[in-house]
Design an enzyme around this catalytic site. Structure first.
Site, PDB file in Angstrom:
ATOM      1  N   SER A  16       0.895  -1.031   0.016  1.00 46.11           N
ATOM      2  CA  SER A  16       0.203  -0.175   0.014  1.00 46.11           C
ATOM      3  C   SER A  16       0.937   1.190   0.054  1.00 46.11           C
ATOM      4  CB  SER A  16      -0.812   0.084   1.184  1.00 46.11           C
ATOM      5  OG  SER A  16      -1.858  -1.115   1.157  1.00 46.11           O
ATOM      6  N   HIS A  75      -2.638   6.606   3.530  1.00 49.00           N
ATOM      7  CA  HIS A  75      -2.989   5.240   3.879  1.00 49.00           C
ATOM      8  C   HIS A  75      -4.553   4.999   4.441  1.00 49.00           C
ATOM      9  CE1 HIS A  75      -2.436   1.453   6.104  1.00 49.00           C
ATOM     10  NE2 HIS A  75      -2.338   1.004   4.734  1.00 49.00           N
ATOM     11  N   ARG A  93       1.208   8.081   5.974  1.00 54.13           N
ATOM     12  CA  ARG A  93       0.058   7.401   6.738  1.00 54.13           C
ATOM     13  C   ARG A  93      -1.444   7.955   6.705  1.00 54.13           C
ATOM     14  NH1 ARG A  93       0.247   2.927   9.814  1.00 54.13           N
ATOM     15  NH2 ARG A  93       2.477   2.757   9.192  1.00 54.13           N
TER      16      ARG A  93
END
Lengths: 210, 210
Positions: free
Chosen positions: A17, A42, A39
């Site tokens: 990812s 994400h 992040r």
């Protein structure tokens, strides 16, 4: 419509990812903030955070040093608390507090005609440790923090100010950016408890690579 | 830049937020799904969900009836579990489960070389109550649910399939939309535990207005 699945080992999903996110990012992101931006994307699949996230000078190092020295994190939702890696934080001596469900907080909010978020920030101001605030929901929490700072009642290490919403959210974030306290802010309406937790985790996880 | 704050009573913030969202929505949203679309936008400040959210026929009534009859909700993250109004759900007899942190789930995942999400869906398949799945994180949970459905091992009331991410997320959601089970899906990469919780809460809160 049926589509082919990518054959990725469970243990490799997060890595893959982040590779995909990396490949879609511009190349000029500052190294110190990159793990945080990645992040948050994400967590949200929302590349708007590339532009929304604002960092005061050296804020990432400031937070990292504080966590290494055992600082606590205070959140304004149980969801944010739930999302932060408490085990990893505890390995440095810190813990995560959320006072939102506390009875005394509910009582104080009612008595003062304010929000529980405000009352829980007030309660947090009595903690006798270094504190990082991570606000993903309530703009009133940010407004209260600004007041407590101006009154000299708190001096937090940093404020992660990423509430989401439509009423006073944009304004409260701008206010924090002028408070003089180190900040990470998601400018505009977007944010959330998940974003607050993602920012905390990005910093905690990045400590081991330092 | 300092901006003026809107003067809104704490108890009125949510109401005012929904008014703002309403004023920015197109007028042709179907009445049954509108509370869900609005609450997801309230949670994310992301109007992309206007287009992303897909509903199978009558899914909202199906979930409402099940909740009224005491159905449980199973989530794939503690964050989603944390965000769902458990008290309100309990007033109808339902509870929220998340098996992700269970020791037997961790063990099964390790032994089978799979994700804890897969193992926790397997565990959930043994619940002897009507179940609504609310998946906000793990596409592998959706893929497992599809397998369990095809094998006749589960027959869930509905699947709220809104994982966020970059690896097999788009595909897993498309798969659920062909599973034959009633669904609410956030098509594409976006979603999250917060979105899963918001959808559950929108439906629970809307019950009292029916």
């Amino acid at each position: 419509m049926l589509m082919e699945f990518e054959n990725v080992l469970p243990s490799e999903i997060e890595k893959r990812s982040f590779e995909i996110i990396e490949s879609e990012l511009p190349h000029d992101i500052e190294k110190k903030i990159k793990p945080i931006v990645k992040r948050v994307i994400h967590t949200t699949a929302d590349f708007d955070y590339l532009d929304n996230l604002c960092f005061s000078e050296n804020v990432v190092e400031i937070i990292k040093n504080a966590i290494k020295n055992g600082a606590d994190i205070v959140t304004d939702t149980q969801m944010a608390r739930s999302g932060i890696n408490k085990k990893r934080l505890a390995s440095y001596g810190g813990e995560v507090h959320c006072f939102m469900s506390d009875e005394d907080v509910a009582k104080a909010a009612k008595e003062n005609g304010t929000t529980r978020a405000v009352a829980s920030m007030e309660k947090a101001s009595k903690l006798e440790k270094d504190v990082i605030f991570a606000v993903g929901n309530a703009p009133t929490a940010l407004i209260e923090l600004d007041k407590l700072i101006k009154n000299g009642q708190i001096n937090p290490i940093a404020i992660i100010g990423v509430p989401v919403g439509f009423v006073n959210v944009v304004q409260a974030k701008e206010l924090i950016m002028t408070s003089g306290v180190p900040y990470i802010v998601a400018r505009g309406r977007k944010g959330g408890s998940n974003v607050a937790a993602a920012i905390c985790n990005a910093i905690i996880y990045d400590l081991k690579t330092d």
